[in-house]
Design a protein around this motif. Structure first.
Motif, PDB file in Angstrom:
ATOM      1  N   LYS A 100     -73.411 -21.126 -10.528  1.00 21.89           N
ATOM      2  CA  LYS A 100     -72.151 -21.852 -10.310  1.00 21.89           C
ATOM      3  C   LYS A 100     -71.023 -20.879  -9.986  1.00 21.89           C
ATOM      4  CE  LYS A 100     -69.063 -25.318 -12.186  1.00 21.89           C
ATOM      5  NZ  LYS A 100     -68.676 -26.127 -13.356  1.00 21.89           N
ATOM      6  N   THR A 101     -70.260 -21.203  -8.942  1.00 23.69           N
ATOM      7  CA  THR A 101     -69.109 -20.375  -8.587  1.00 23.69           C
ATOM      8  C   THR A 101     -67.927 -20.744  -9.463  1.00 23.69           C
ATOM      9  OG1 THR A 101     -68.125 -21.904  -6.972  1.00 23.69           O
ATOM     10  CG2 THR A 101     -69.852 -20.417  -6.161  1.00 23.69           C
ATOM     11  N   SER A 102     -66.918 -19.918  -9.446  1.00 20.55           N
ATOM     12  CA  SER A 102     -65.657 -20.317 -10.049  1.00 20.55           C
ATOM     13  C   SER A 102     -64.934 -21.189  -9.024  1.00 20.55           C
ATOM     14  CB  SER A 102     -64.827 -19.084 -10.411  1.00 20.55           C
ATOM     15  OG  SER A 102     -64.605 -18.296  -9.260  1.00 20.55           O
ATOM     16  N   GLU A 103     -63.824 -21.757  -9.401  1.00 25.78           N
ATOM     17  CA  GLU A 103     -63.026 -22.584  -8.490  1.00 25.78           C
ATOM     18  C   GLU A 103     -62.613 -21.739  -7.286  1.00 25.78           C
ATOM     19  OE1 GLU A 103     -60.911 -26.337  -7.891  1.00 25.78           O
ATOM     20  OE2 GLU A 103     -62.140 -25.782  -9.604  1.00 25.78           O
ATOM     21  N   LEU A 104     -62.898 -22.219  -6.080  1.00 25.95           N
ATOM     22  CA  LEU A 104     -62.549 -21.468  -4.873  1.00 25.95           C
ATOM     23  C   LEU A 104     -61.053 -21.535  -4.618  1.00 25.95           C
ATOM     24  CD1 LEU A 104     -65.353 -22.515  -2.357  1.00 25.95           C
ATOM     25  CD2 LEU A 104     -65.391 -20.743  -4.102  1.00 25.95           C
ATOM     26  N   GLU A 105     -60.497 -20.447  -4.095  1.00 29.46           N
ATOM     27  CA  GLU A 105     -59.091 -20.417  -3.730  1.00 29.46           C
ATOM     28  C   GLU A 105     -58.927 -21.033  -2.349  1.00 29.46           C
ATOM     29  OE1 GLU A 105     -56.671 -16.945  -4.489  1.00 29.46           O
ATOM     30  OE2 GLU A 105     -58.364 -16.075  -5.575  1.00 29.46           O
ATOM     31  N   GLU A 106     -58.015 -21.978  -2.254  1.00 31.73           N
ATOM     32  CA  GLU A 106     -57.776 -22.677  -0.999  1.00 31.73           C
ATOM     33  C   GLU A 106     -57.253 -21.722   0.071  1.00 31.73           C
ATOM     34  OE1 GLU A 106     -55.600 -26.735   0.625  1.00 31.73           O
ATOM     35  OE2 GLU A 106     -55.116 -25.985  -1.366  1.00 31.73           O
ATOM     36  N   GLY A 107     -57.767 -21.864   1.291  1.00 32.88           N
ATOM     37  CA  GLY A 107     -57.303 -21.065   2.415  1.00 32.88           C
ATOM     38  C   GLY A 107     -57.744 -19.612   2.378  1.00 32.88           C
ATOM     39  N   LYS A 108     -58.746 -19.289   1.559  1.00 29.66           N
ATOM     40  CA  LYS A 108     -59.213 -17.904   1.408  1.00 29.66           C
ATOM     41  C   LYS A 108     -60.713 -17.806   1.682  1.00 29.66           C
ATOM     42  CE  LYS A 108     -55.469 -16.366  -0.937  1.00 29.66           C
ATOM     43  NZ  LYS A 108     -54.702 -15.209  -0.815  1.00 29.66           N
ATOM     44  N   LEU A 109     -61.159 -16.578   1.934  1.00 30.21           N
ATOM     45  CA  LEU A 109     -62.586 -16.281   1.982  1.00 30.21           C
ATOM     46  C   LEU A 109     -62.993 -15.873   0.574  1.00 30.21           C
ATOM     47  CD1 LEU A 109     -65.302 -15.754   3.330  1.00 30.21           C
ATOM     48  CD2 LEU A 109     -64.456 -13.469   3.950  1.00 30.21           C
ATOM     49  N   ASN A 110     -63.688 -16.756  -0.118  1.00 31.31           N
ATOM     50  CA  ASN A 110     -64.157 -16.509  -1.476  1.00 31.31           C
ATOM     51  C   ASN A 110     -65.558 -15.911  -1.398  1.00 31.31           C
ATOM     52  OD1 ASN A 110     -62.141 -18.296  -3.317  1.00 31.31           O
ATOM     53  ND2 ASN A 110     -62.443 -19.278  -1.341  1.00 31.31           N
ATOM     54  N   LYS A 111     -65.835 -14.900  -2.217  1.00 34.62           N
ATOM     55  CA  LYS A 111     -67.116 -14.184  -2.138  1.00 34.62           C
ATOM     56  C   LYS A 111     -67.835 -14.216  -3.475  1.00 34.62           C
ATOM     57  CE  LYS A 111     -65.178 -10.936   1.204  1.00 34.62           C
ATOM     58  NZ  LYS A 111     -64.871  -9.529   1.467  1.00 34.62           N
ATOM     59  N   VAL A 112     -69.144 -14.483  -3.424  1.00 34.99           N
ATOM     60  CA  VAL A 112     -69.989 -14.427  -4.621  1.00 34.99           C
ATOM     61  C   VAL A 112     -71.328 -13.789  -4.261  1.00 34.99           C
ATOM     62  CG1 VAL A 112     -68.946 -16.450  -5.727  1.00 34.99           C
ATOM     63  CG2 VAL A 112     -70.964 -16.741  -4.304  1.00 34.99           C
ATOM     64  N   ASN A 113     -71.948 -13.184  -5.253  1.00 30.67           N
ATOM     65  CA  ASN A 113     -73.299 -12.653  -5.112  1.00 30.67           C
ATOM     66  C   ASN A 113     -74.212 -13.475  -5.984  1.00 30.67           C
ATOM     67  OD1 ASN A 113     -72.286 -10.571  -3.555  1.00 30.67           O
ATOM     68  ND2 ASN A 113     -72.328  -9.074  -5.204  1.00 30.67           N
ATOM     69  N   THR A 114     -75.454 -13.620  -5.559  1.00 35.79           N
ATOM     70  CA  THR A 114     -76.453 -14.258  -6.396  1.00 35.79           C
ATOM     71  C   THR A 114     -77.751 -13.477  -6.300  1.00 35.79           C
ATOM     72  OG1 THR A 114     -77.430 -16.379  -7.048  1.00 35.79           O
ATOM     73  CG2 THR A 114     -77.288 -15.947  -4.680  1.00 35.79           C
ATOM     74  N   VAL A 115     -78.452 -13.381  -7.414  1.00 30.68           N
ATOM     75  CA  VAL A 115     -79.683 -12.586  -7.508  1.00 30.68           C
ATOM     76  C   VAL A 115     -80.875 -13.517  -7.545  1.00 30.68           C
ATOM     77  CG1 VAL A 115     -80.957 -10.895  -8.880  1.00 30.68           C
ATOM     78  CG2 VAL A 115     -78.453 -10.798  -8.788  1.00 30.68           C
ATOM     79  N   ILE A 116     -81.880 -13.210  -6.712  1.00 31.31           N
ATOM     80  CA  ILE A 116     -83.121 -13.964  -6.757  1.00 31.31           C
ATOM     81  C   ILE A 116     -84.227 -13.081  -7.334  1.00 31.31           C
ATOM     82  CG2 ILE A 116     -82.502 -15.505  -4.870  1.00 31.31           C
ATOM     83  CD1 ILE A 116     -84.412 -13.921  -3.072  1.00 31.31           C
ATOM     84  N   ASP A 117     -85.071 -13.701  -8.144  1.00 31.32           N
ATOM     85  CA  ASP A 117     -86.207 -12.996  -8.757  1.00 31.32           C
ATOM     86  C   ASP A 117     -87.468 -13.803  -8.554  1.00 31.32           C
ATOM     87  OD1 ASP A 117     -84.905 -10.711  -9.823  1.00 31.32           O
ATOM     88  OD2 ASP A 117     -84.155 -11.938 -11.463  1.00 31.32           O
TER      89      ASP A 117
END
Length: 117
Positions: A100-117
């Motif tokens: 789950k991401t945090s709340e995205l900021e409006e009008g921005k490029l929001n970035k997240v990483n996710t790990v797969i195993d």
């Protein structure tokens, strides 16, 4: 009285500029998929969901994309809210972390990483 009126006009003008800026800049979410060693995962399938129920059932995805050679996908023009992220590659997935991401900021490029195993 004129000073108060002028101040009110200035405040209203700045509020409309901020609203216009938010409308001009779409909200984006960039997801980078990495493996347990920190390597980028190319050709992983990434889907985003608005609700946990949809995420758990793997249905009603808002969007689905495939990662590039740097393990990235960018979802554009989405609502500024928190999303559930599902990433899959071959027999691996991100069920263990980064769901789950945090709340995205409006009008921005929001970035997240996710790990797969």
């Amino acid at each position: 009285m004129r000073i108060i009126t002028l101040f009110a006009i200035i405040l209203m003008g700045s509020a409309s500029i901020n609203t216009a800026e938010a409308q001009l800049l779409p909200t984006k979410l960039r997801v980078t998929v990495i493996d347990g060693l920190g390597n980028y995962v190319e050709d992983a399938t990434v889907s985003i969901y608005e609700t946990e129920k949809d995420y758990l059932a793997s249905e009603n995805a808002i969007a689905t994309m495939t990662t590039d050679k740097k393990g990235r996908v960018t979802f554009k023009e989405i609502k500024p809210m928190a999303y559930f992220v599902e990433a899959k590659f071959e027999d691996k997935n991100n069920d263990a972390a980064g769901v789950k991401t945090s709340e995205l900021e409006e009008g921005k490029l929001n970035k997240v990483n996710t790990v797969i195993d």
